[in-house]
Structures are given as C-alpha cells and as structure tokens.
Motif scaffolding. Structure first.
Motif, PDB file in Angstrom:
ATOM      1  N   ALA A 163       1.481  -2.357  -1.100  1.00  0.00           N
ATOM      2  CA  ALA A 163       1.322  -3.164  -2.310  1.00  0.00           C
ATOM      3  C   ALA A 163       1.866  -4.574  -2.172  1.00  0.00           C
ATOM      4  O   ALA A 163       1.725  -5.381  -3.094  1.00  0.00           O
ATOM      5  N   LEU A 164       2.481  -4.898  -1.044  1.00  0.00           N
ATOM      6  CA  LEU A 164       3.264  -6.126  -0.937  1.00  0.00           C
ATOM      7  C   LEU A 164       2.446  -7.381  -1.215  1.00  0.00           C
ATOM      8  O   LEU A 164       2.908  -8.297  -1.894  1.00  0.00           O
ATOM      9  N   TRP A 165       1.225  -7.440  -0.695  1.00  0.00           N
ATOM     10  CA  TRP A 165       0.423  -8.651  -0.880  1.00  0.00           C
ATOM     11  C   TRP A 165       0.000  -8.811  -2.338  1.00  0.00           C
ATOM     12  O   TRP A 165       0.001  -9.916  -2.881  1.00  0.00           O
ATOM     13  N   LEU A 166      -0.368  -7.707  -2.957  1.00  0.00           N
ATOM     14  CA  LEU A 166      -0.884  -7.783  -4.323  1.00  0.00           C
ATOM     15  C   LEU A 166       0.189  -8.101  -5.355  1.00  0.00           C
ATOM     16  O   LEU A 166      -0.043  -8.890  -6.274  1.00  0.00           O
ATOM     17  N   ILE A 167       1.355  -7.489  -5.242  1.00  0.00           N
ATOM     18  CA  ILE A 167       2.330  -7.617  -6.328  1.00  0.00           C
ATOM     19  C   ILE A 167       3.535  -8.470  -5.965  1.00  0.00           C
ATOM     20  O   ILE A 167       4.378  -8.724  -6.824  1.00  0.00           O
ATOM     21  N   ALA A 168       3.607  -8.920  -4.711  1.00  0.00           N
ATOM     22  CA  ALA A 168       4.756  -9.746  -4.333  1.00  0.00           C
ATOM     23  C   ALA A 168       4.306 -11.064  -3.722  1.00  0.00           C
ATOM     24  O   ALA A 168       4.430 -12.118  -4.343  1.00  0.00           O
ATOM     25  N   ILE A 169       3.778 -11.038  -2.518  1.00  0.00           N
ATOM     26  CA  ILE A 169       3.515 -12.280  -1.793  1.00  0.00           C
ATOM     27  C   ILE A 169       2.637 -13.238  -2.577  1.00  0.00           C
ATOM     28  O   ILE A 169       2.932 -14.442  -2.654  1.00  0.00           O
ATOM     29  N   CYS A 170       1.564 -12.746  -3.187  1.00  0.00           N
ATOM     30  CA  CYS A 170       0.625 -13.624  -3.896  1.00  0.00           C
ATOM     31  C   CYS A 170       0.907 -13.749  -5.389  1.00  0.00           C
ATOM     32  O   CYS A 170       0.197 -14.475  -6.086  1.00  0.00           O
ATOM     33  N   ASP A 171       1.920 -13.056  -5.872  1.00  0.00           N
ATOM     34  CA  ASP A 171       2.129 -12.999  -7.320  1.00  0.00           C
ATOM     35  C   ASP A 171       3.466 -13.638  -7.694  1.00  0.00           C
ATOM     36  O   ASP A 171       4.097 -14.319  -6.893  1.00  0.00           O
ATOM     37  N   GLY A 172       3.907 -13.377  -8.926  1.00  0.00           N
ATOM     38  CA  GLY A 172       5.099 -14.023  -9.446  1.00  0.00           C
ATOM     39  C   GLY A 172       6.350 -13.760  -8.638  1.00  0.00           C
ATOM     40  O   GLY A 172       7.247 -14.609  -8.573  1.00  0.00           O
ATOM     41  N   SER A 173       6.437 -12.592  -8.012  1.00  0.00           N
ATOM     42  CA  SER A 173       7.616 -12.275  -7.216  1.00  0.00           C
ATOM     43  C   SER A 173       7.587 -12.950  -5.856  1.00  0.00           C
ATOM     44  O   SER A 173       8.552 -12.838  -5.092  1.00  0.00           O
ATOM     45  N   GLY A 174       6.510 -13.646  -5.552  1.00  0.00           N
ATOM     46  CA  GLY A 174       6.408 -14.345  -4.269  1.00  0.00           C
ATOM     47  C   GLY A 174       6.524 -15.848  -4.376  1.00  0.00           C
ATOM     48  O   GLY A 174       6.386 -16.545  -3.362  1.00  0.00           O
ATOM     49  N   VAL A 175       6.787 -16.374  -5.581  1.00  0.00           N
ATOM     50  CA  VAL A 175       6.908 -17.828  -5.697  1.00  0.00           C
ATOM     51  C   VAL A 175       8.179 -18.289  -4.977  1.00  0.00           C
ATOM     52  O   VAL A 175       9.194 -17.592  -4.967  1.00  0.00           O
ATOM     53  N   ILE A 176       8.090 -19.454  -4.375  1.00  0.00           N
ATOM     54  CA  ILE A 176       9.192 -19.986  -3.575  1.00  0.00           C
ATOM     55  C   ILE A 176       9.917 -21.048  -4.393  1.00  0.00           C
ATOM     56  O   ILE A 176       9.319 -22.047  -4.815  1.00  0.00           O
ATOM     57  N   ILE A 177      11.186 -20.808  -4.648  1.00  0.00           N
ATOM     58  CA  ILE A 177      12.001 -21.741  -5.416  1.00  0.00           C
ATOM     59  C   ILE A 177      13.058 -22.370  -4.519  1.00  0.00           C
ATOM     60  O   ILE A 177      13.316 -21.890  -3.422  1.00  0.00           O
ATOM     61  N   SER A 178      13.643 -23.450  -4.988  1.00  0.00           N
ATOM     62  CA  SER A 178      14.620 -24.187  -4.197  1.00  0.00           C
ATOM     63  C   SER A 178      15.977 -23.492  -4.194  1.00  0.00           C
ATOM     64  O   SER A 178      16.542 -23.223  -5.256  1.00  0.00           O
TER      65      SER A 178
END
Length: 515
Positions: A163-178
């Motif tokens: 599920a990593l690509w669908l619910i993490a990497i490409c979604d809200g849990s995958g956004v990159i913050i400073s």
C-alpha cells in the motif's frame, strides 16, 4: 471518472519485486497564474502536520503547498515524478531516490535535501515511549531513510508494503516538509505549511478562509493555475449552494438532492463520483452497558438504516453493509444485511438485563448528521432506549481523537474518508488506535494480526480474503453499525477545470486551472 488502471493491476505493479523506476520527465502543465479562485470546503483546518492531519481538507492543502517524491497525475491513480528526479523500487524493501536540485522551501527555509525527506518520513515512526502520530500506520513498514548524498537516499522497509505508494509516497503522508522550519516552528506546524509546492499558504482566518498564493519560487513541472486559491469552510450544503448561486464560490460539493436545481443553472457543470468513504455508528465496547454484545446487537436491530438512507440522504446513496466499498480489494459482497426487528431488539435488551436504558449519540452539528441522529433517536425509543443527541461543531468533535478524549463516548456517528488500499480503512479499528481514532475501543487479536499480515502480503488474491475476514470479525462484534459509503456530487463554473482523484474527496488543487 474511470480509473486508467484497474486496482488489481495497480497493486501488482506496486508490489513487483523488479525495479520500478520513475525517471520519466513529467509533462509541463503551463497555465499562467491568473486571478482568484474561490472554492468551498466542508470544514476548517485543524492540524496541517502531515503526520497528524485530521481531514482531507488538510491533505488537499498540503499537496498543493508541498511536494512528494511522486504524485498522482490529474484525475487518475497513475503517478509521475514530483520532487524526485528519479525514484526506483530496487526490491520489495528498498526504494532509492534522487531529488531535483534547487527546490526551495517557502519562508526562506532553504533548499530541499535528502535530509528533509528523511525527516519528513521518519516523523511517522513511533517515539521512544511508544506513542505514535495519527497517520503512523501509513509508514508502518518503514525501517529508516538513509541519506547517501545531498539529494539522494534510500527508503528501507522492514517488510514488503503493497500500500505504500497509494497511501504514503503519493499522498498526504508523503509530503516533504522542511526539517529546519518544523524544528523552529514547534507547535505552529499545525497551522503552517512550509513546502516547495506550486502554492504557499499565506493566510488563515479561522472559520472564514484559507488563502493559497502562487509560489514564485516553485521549480516543479507544473505551474499554478491561479494567483490565489481561497478556500472557504462552509459546513452546510444549503449555505454552500446559495454561495455558489450568488457567484461567491466557483466550486463546491453539493447535496445530491439538489442536482436538479444546479443542473438548471447557467454556465455550470455537475460532477458525480461514487465514494469509498464510510459512515457508521460506532459503539463504545468498553463502557457499560455497551460492553454487552447483546446490547450492541439490539441497537443494530433497532435502527432502520433504510429509513436513515431515505430520510437523511433522500435516497441518493446506497446503503453499506460493511467497511469496504464495492470495487476495493477485500470488498465483502456477502456481508449480512440487518433489517430492523423491534421485537428481536427488545428481546436482546431483556436478555442483557437492560430492557430500558439511556444512551448519548454524539455527532457533528451539520444538517445530515443531525437528521440521521433524529431518526436513530426515534427508532431506538421504540425498543426502550432513550437517546440524547450531542451535536458538536467540527473542532470539538474531532478533538476527541486526541488525548483519549473518546473514552467516555457511548454512540458516535462517524464518517471517515477512504483511500484506495484497504489497509488504510482497517488501520483505524486496530487496538493501537484505541485512545486515538478507534472510538469503538474494540480490540481483537485476530483482527490486529490479520491487519499486520495483509499489510505485508503482495499477492492480492491472498490479501483480499484477509480483509474479508477482518470485516467478519467487526460484524461479529456489532461495534460498528454501517450506514453508507456515500457519493460525492460537485458543481463548478464552466470557467474552471478541476482535478479530483477518483474517490472525489482528494482534490488536486495544484492542477485546478481556468478553462
């Protein structure tokens, strides 16, 4: 809108052991930012921390103001590079990435590096004392992120994670913050976004508006479609429709019962999307007398869900019988249907020793929730249960997911947004979520074990039956009284081209542009 890939094919692609490179160049979507766009959201923001966000509204803002390694293309479940120059799944447990150089964080917090990727993803890991952020399970498979250079790194997993690509990497849990900004801002991260996306969040007026402004420093492959996107939180459908009719907003979800009204409006477009969300009444299984299975079974038989669908939803949605919506992996087609049976419900209450009892039903204070609550109140009165309705505004309601505030709930009317992998839906019902978002406080070792096993199983033919079994266990507990998976209907001006993922809940604001 049809998916460009069926979910079965998508899952097999996601979990292939062979390398899965993302090295193609994303096409540049060139829209000169022009003018303001005003859209309506159904609630205000509560927490913009990606690891602890509380609603899709926050996820939509995060994906507009920050970047992911990879993002979904407009309107479909296909992905393309975002912050990453390349992204390769080397094996089932290793993903390597290289960032594009020169991607600058808003607010003067410097250039995005692999250290920011490491920081952003590892924030989802449990703390030393075992506490976890709300969305920790999205990255449950993460072991660590190794930084191998200024712009390069390796995402190392403890186990395969289909599920990593669908619910993490490409979604809200995958956004990159400073990293620098998050450490400097502290608690203010909940109302601030420091990202590298096509928009920056420049103003928040609580319960009034959130303003996103085109980011002049954005280096991505697309460009902002508008000078500003102004998001106005409006809870009531009727109020939102009036605002649309008055020309105050250009895009809003509407109550499906008003389709005929909006179809007749000039220069308007109506969109209909079947939802994969889930609305249910949760019962606190740790509080007497609701800890008695017969009481919960009586409540299930005492409520006329068809009446709820007809009355609160005007018959515009289908009734749900279990957690997974049709079309999702693990959909339980043979889930039992519980029709109202007053005599059987009364008999169960008598057997439980509480032929007459009281209950408090907590819900949001919007019209649909209160209409549902009123029907439930009337239904249960006929079996000997006097229900008090506790209608709360969104802030008070959703704060019950913090600090174990949910422990005193009895009955709760809940709607959660679904994602395209079943693991996202099941994670909220595990024992680890008691005190956070498992307001039923129901725990089951088999459920938790299956949830963990299914989350690491790459074969969809093996995963699907595990999710069916989990739903059987939920059904046996009578802790969740399912109502509907819902539907989402939108109206927008013909001058706007919106972009929505197939569930309708996830808005791709970065891709909204003038017609």
């Amino acid at each position: 809108m049809p998916h460009s890939l069926d979910r079965r094919t998508l899952l097999k692609m996601l979990t292939a052991a062979t390398a899965l490179p993302l090295v193609m160049a994303a096409p540049r979507l060139a829209f000169a930012a022009t003018g303001d766009l005003v859209v309506r959201a159904d609630k205000d923001i509560t927490n913009l921390d990606p690891a602890n966000r509380t609603s899709v509204v926050e996820g939509n803002i995060l994906r507009a103001c920050a970047q992911n390694l990879a993002r979904f293309k407009p309107n479909v479940l296909e992905w393309e590079p975002d912050a990453a120059k390349s992204l390769v799944q080397v094996s089932e447990t290793e993903i390597t990435f290289e960032l594009n150089p020169g991607q600058m964080f808003s607010g003067g917090y410097g250039e995005m590096t692999a250290e920011d990727v490491k920081f952003s993803f590892e924030r989802f890991l449990p703390a030393a004392d075992g506490t976890k952020p709300a969305y920790a399970d999205d990255w449950a498979a993460l072991d660590k992120v190794e930084v191998t250079g200024t712009y390069t790194g390796r995402i190392l997993l403890k186990n395969p994670a289909p599920a990593l690509w669908l619910i993490a990497i490409c979604d809200g849990s995958g956004v990159i913050i400073s990293k620098k900004a998050t450490e400097a801002l502290g608690a203010a991260i909940s109302t601030t976004v420091v990202g590298t996306g096509p928009y920056t969040m420049t103003e928040w007026k609580p319960n009034e508006s959130i303003t996103l402004t085109a980011n002049p420093d954005y280096k991505g492959s697309d460009t902002a479609g508008f000078t500003r996107i102004i998001i106005k939180p409006v809870t009531e459908f009727r109020t939102a429709l009036l605002a649309y009719q008055a020309g105050e907003i250009a895009f809003t979800e509407i109550d499906p019962v008003t389709i005929a009204d909006v179809t007749a409006l000039p220069d308007s477009v109506v969109l209909n999307k079947q939802s994969i969300d889930y609305t249910w009444i949760g019962i606190n299984t740790q509080k007497a007398p609701f800890d008695n299975l017969k009481v919960r079974q009586a409540l299930r038989l005492g409520i006329d869900m068809d009446m709820v669908i007809a009355g609160a939803y005007s018959g515009t949605v289908e009734r749900a019988h279990s957690l997974m919506a049709p079309g999702l992996l693990g959909y339980w087609a043979d889930a039992p249907v519980y029709n109202r049976d007053v005599a059987a419900a009364q008999a169960l209450l008598a057997e439980a020793g509480v032929p007459q009892m009281t209950a408090t039903l907590t819900c949001l204070n919007d019209a649909k929730s209160q209409a549902t609550a009123a029907i439930v109140q009337a239904n249960l009165a006929e079996i000997g249960v006097a229900v008090t309705i506790n209608a709360l505004d969104g802030g008070a309601y959703w704060s019950m997911g913090e600090g174990d505030q949910s422990k005193d709930l009895e009955l709760t009317l809940i709607t959660y947004g679904g994602k395209f992998d079943p693991s996202f839906q099941t994670q909220w019902f595990t024992g680890a979520q008691v005190g956070l978002w498992n307001w039923q406080r129901w725990t089951n070792e088999e459920f938790d074990s299956l949830n963990e096993k299914a989350g690491t199983t790459t074969d969809p033919d093996a995963r699907g039956p595990m999710y069916v079994r989990m739903q059987e266990l939920l059904d046996e507990s009578a802790s969740c009284l399912w109502i509907t998976h819902g539907a989402k209907t939108f109206v927008h001006s013909k001058t706007l081209v919106p972009a929505l993922l197939p569930n309708g809940a996830d808005w791709q604001l970065r891709f909204f542009h003038p017609a």
